[in-house]
Design a protein around this motif. Structure first.
Motif, PDB file in Angstrom:
ATOM      1  N   THR A   1      -3.185  -6.962   3.634  1.00  8.56           N
ATOM      2  CA  THR A   1      -4.312  -6.042   3.779  1.00  8.56           C
ATOM      3  C   THR A   1      -3.953  -4.798   4.594  1.00  8.56           C
ATOM      4  OG1 THR A   1      -5.048  -7.318   5.701  1.00  8.56           O
ATOM      5  CG2 THR A   1      -6.042  -7.872   3.579  1.00  8.56           C
TER       6      THR A   1
ATOM      7  N   HIS B   1      -1.405  -7.971  -2.291  1.00  6.48           N
ATOM      8  CA  HIS B   1      -1.811  -8.845  -1.192  1.00  6.48           C
ATOM      9  C   HIS B   1      -0.700  -9.823  -0.817  1.00  6.48           C
ATOM     10  CE1 HIS B   1      -4.444 -11.159   1.397  1.00  6.48           C
ATOM     11  NE2 HIS B   1      -4.028 -12.272   0.790  1.00  6.48           N
TER      12      HIS B   1
ATOM     13  N   TYR C   1     -10.595  -6.073  -1.216  1.00 20.22           N
ATOM     14  CA  TYR C   1      -9.931  -4.774  -1.067  1.00 20.22           C
ATOM     15  C   TYR C   1     -10.827  -3.664  -1.616  1.00 20.22           C
ATOM     16  CZ  TYR C   1      -5.375  -6.860   0.048  1.00 20.22           C
ATOM     17  OH  TYR C   1      -4.338  -7.527   0.645  1.00 20.22           O
ATOM     18  N   GLU C   2     -10.772  -2.515  -0.983  1.00 16.15           N
ATOM     19  CA  GLU C   2     -11.422  -1.328  -1.555  1.00 16.15           C
ATOM     20  C   GLU C   2     -10.484  -0.745  -2.607  1.00 16.15           C
ATOM     21  OE1 GLU C   2     -13.509   2.931  -0.273  1.00 16.15           O
ATOM     22  OE2 GLU C   2     -12.596   1.640   1.253  1.00 16.15           O
ATOM     23  N   VAL C   3     -11.013  -0.559  -3.818  1.00 13.94           N
ATOM     24  CA  VAL C   3     -10.175  -0.057  -4.914  1.00 13.94           C
ATOM     25  C   VAL C   3     -10.553   1.362  -5.325  1.00 13.94           C
ATOM     26  CG1 VAL C   3      -9.569  -2.330  -5.807  1.00 13.94           C
ATOM     27  CG2 VAL C   3     -11.668  -1.243  -6.588  1.00 13.94           C
TER      28      VAL C   3
ATOM     29  N   GLU D   1     -15.082  -2.344  -4.845  1.00 16.66           N
ATOM     30  CA  GLU D   1     -14.207  -3.350  -4.249  1.00 16.66           C
ATOM     31  C   GLU D   1     -13.732  -4.347  -5.306  1.00 16.66           C
ATOM     32  OE1 GLU D   1     -16.110  -3.556   0.263  1.00 16.66           O
ATOM     33  OE2 GLU D   1     -16.716  -5.034  -1.246  1.00 16.66           O
TER      34      GLU D   1
ATOM     35  N   GLU E   1      -5.131   4.986  -3.896  1.00 13.36           N
ATOM     36  CA  GLU E   1      -5.904   3.782  -4.201  1.00 13.36           C
ATOM     37  C   GLU E   1      -4.929   2.676  -4.599  1.00 13.36           C
ATOM     38  OE1 GLU E   1      -7.759   4.342  -8.441  1.00 13.36           O
ATOM     39  OE2 GLU E   1      -7.684   6.296  -7.414  1.00 13.36           O
ATOM     40  N   PRO E   2      -5.258   1.420  -4.304  1.00 15.05           N
ATOM     41  CA  PRO E   2      -4.374   0.332  -4.732  1.00 15.05           C
ATOM     42  C   PRO E   2      -4.470   0.163  -6.247  1.00 15.05           C
ATOM     43  CG  PRO E   2      -6.363  -0.558  -3.755  1.00 15.05           C
ATOM     44  CD  PRO E   2      -6.427   0.917  -3.559  1.00 15.05           C
TER      45      PRO E   2
ATOM     46  N   TYR F   1      -1.482  -2.805   4.088  1.00  8.51           N
ATOM     47  CA  TYR F   1      -0.467  -2.097   3.293  1.00  8.51           C
ATOM     48  C   TYR F   1      -0.413  -0.611   3.604  1.00  8.51           C
ATOM     49  CZ  TYR F   1      -4.226  -0.416   0.229  1.00  8.51           C
ATOM     50  OH  TYR F   1      -5.346   0.192  -0.267  1.00  8.51           O
TER      51      TYR F   1
ATOM     52  N   LEU G   1      -3.305  -6.081  -7.762  1.00  4.78           N
ATOM     53  CA  LEU G   1      -3.892  -6.328  -6.457  1.00  4.78           C
ATOM     54  C   LEU G   1      -3.399  -7.645  -5.853  1.00  4.78           C
ATOM     55  CD1 LEU G   1      -5.793  -4.673  -4.714  1.00  4.78           C
ATOM     56  CD2 LEU G   1      -7.700  -6.041  -5.571  1.00  4.78           C
TER      57      LEU G   1
ATOM     58  N   ARG H   1      -5.255  -1.718  -9.168  1.00  3.23           N
ATOM     59  CA  ARG H   1      -6.110  -2.900  -9.315  1.00  3.23           C
ATOM     60  C   ARG H   1      -5.424  -4.019 -10.098  1.00  3.23           C
ATOM     61  NH1 ARG H   1     -12.488  -2.949 -10.099  1.00  3.23           N
ATOM     62  NH2 ARG H   1     -12.780  -5.140 -10.593  1.00  3.23           N
TER      63      ARG H   1
END
Length: 271
Positions: free
Chosen positions: A113, A108, A68-70, A33, A98-99, A115, A104, A101
């Protein structure tokens, strides 16, 4: 003794206040995260610094941290799309993503959140409709699934790359055609397979017939050549050579020269 409670009471209040303050200021970010810091009195979402990493953090109690979970994630989507001839096709697909990082904070600030629902899934649906609309149901059922999967991935990736999302793969898990269309395609494929098998048997039989013909022609040509070369003189010479060889044998025999057919020697045994 009477003064002790008066001194201890404020200390207890201060201790409680500190505990509350620390509890509101402490943030723990788990593995896989990352956190986005929102400064209430400092310009809002922090976008010019890296996201907060894993572990324990202390932030001002009036600020917020959005976690966020990355890690790579998977999202599933069932869609109804149209083929090139307007037939309704059900498509079951999933995406690995995956976003990004390093962006990030931007993600946001601009997408929030949610997205995945706001950006990723609508893009996958749009790409799937566009790609599937180029193919017939028969192509979707048989040979083009890998191509469709690759095209949906490429079209989705082009869009979400600019939306701070890293798309790793799109998987087309199932393509469901109307039952009548599926049965018609299966019948056609079966007929094509039977036709190919029949053509293969015909070609095999033709090749075998050609092989037999060539072998027979070769034998005929050999016999023709041999017959043309065997003159009476040659046969007599070969007969004389054979007679001479036999005369060397210890077995009892009588050789009468010139008494056989065509003037060849006649060999009589003792029987």
């Amino acid at each position: 003794m009477e003064k002790l409670p008066k001194i201890a009471l404020p200390a207890i209040f201060i201790l409680i206040a500190l505990v509350i303050l620390i509890s509101k200021s402490a943030v723990t970010i788990g593995s896989g995260e990352a956190g986005v810091l929102y400064k209430t009195f400092g310009g809002g979402v922090v976008t010019d610094k890296p996201a907060m990493g894993e572990g324990f953090h202390i932030v001002a109690p009036w600020n917020k941290v959005f976690i966020y979970e990355v890690r790579q994630q998977e999202v599933f989507e069932k869609m109804q799309v149209l083929s090139s001839n307007g037939l309704e096709i059900k498509l079951d697909a999933s995406a690995w993503f995956e976003p990004k990082r390093q962006f990030l904070g931007k993600l946001h600030q601009e997408k929030g959140t949610e997205y995945i629902q706001r950006v990723l899934l609508p893009t996958i649906r749009s790409a799937a409709r566009s790609v599937v609309g180029r193919y017939t149901p028969e192509q979707l059922y048989s040979s083009k699934r890998d191509a469709i999967q690759a095209e949906i991935f490429e079209e989705t990736k082009k869009i979400v790359d600019g939306q701070y999302i890293q798309l790793n793969e799109v998987l087309v898990r199932d393509v469901t055609l109307p039952a009548t269309i599926k049965e018609a395609i299966e019948r056609k494929l079966k007929q094509e397979q039977e036709s190919l098998e029949y053509e293969f048997r015909l070609v095999t039989a033709q090749k075998e017939a050609e092989k037999v013909t060539i072998e027979a022609q070769g034998k005929a040509d050999a016999n023709k050549i041999l017959s043309a070369s065997l003159t009476d003189k040659i046969l007599q010479d070969k007969g004389i050579d054979a007679t001479l060889e036999l005369s060397k044998s210890p077995n009892a025999k009588v050789v009468i020269v010139g008494s056989g057919d065509s003037g060849l020697p006649l060999i009589l045994g003792n029987n």
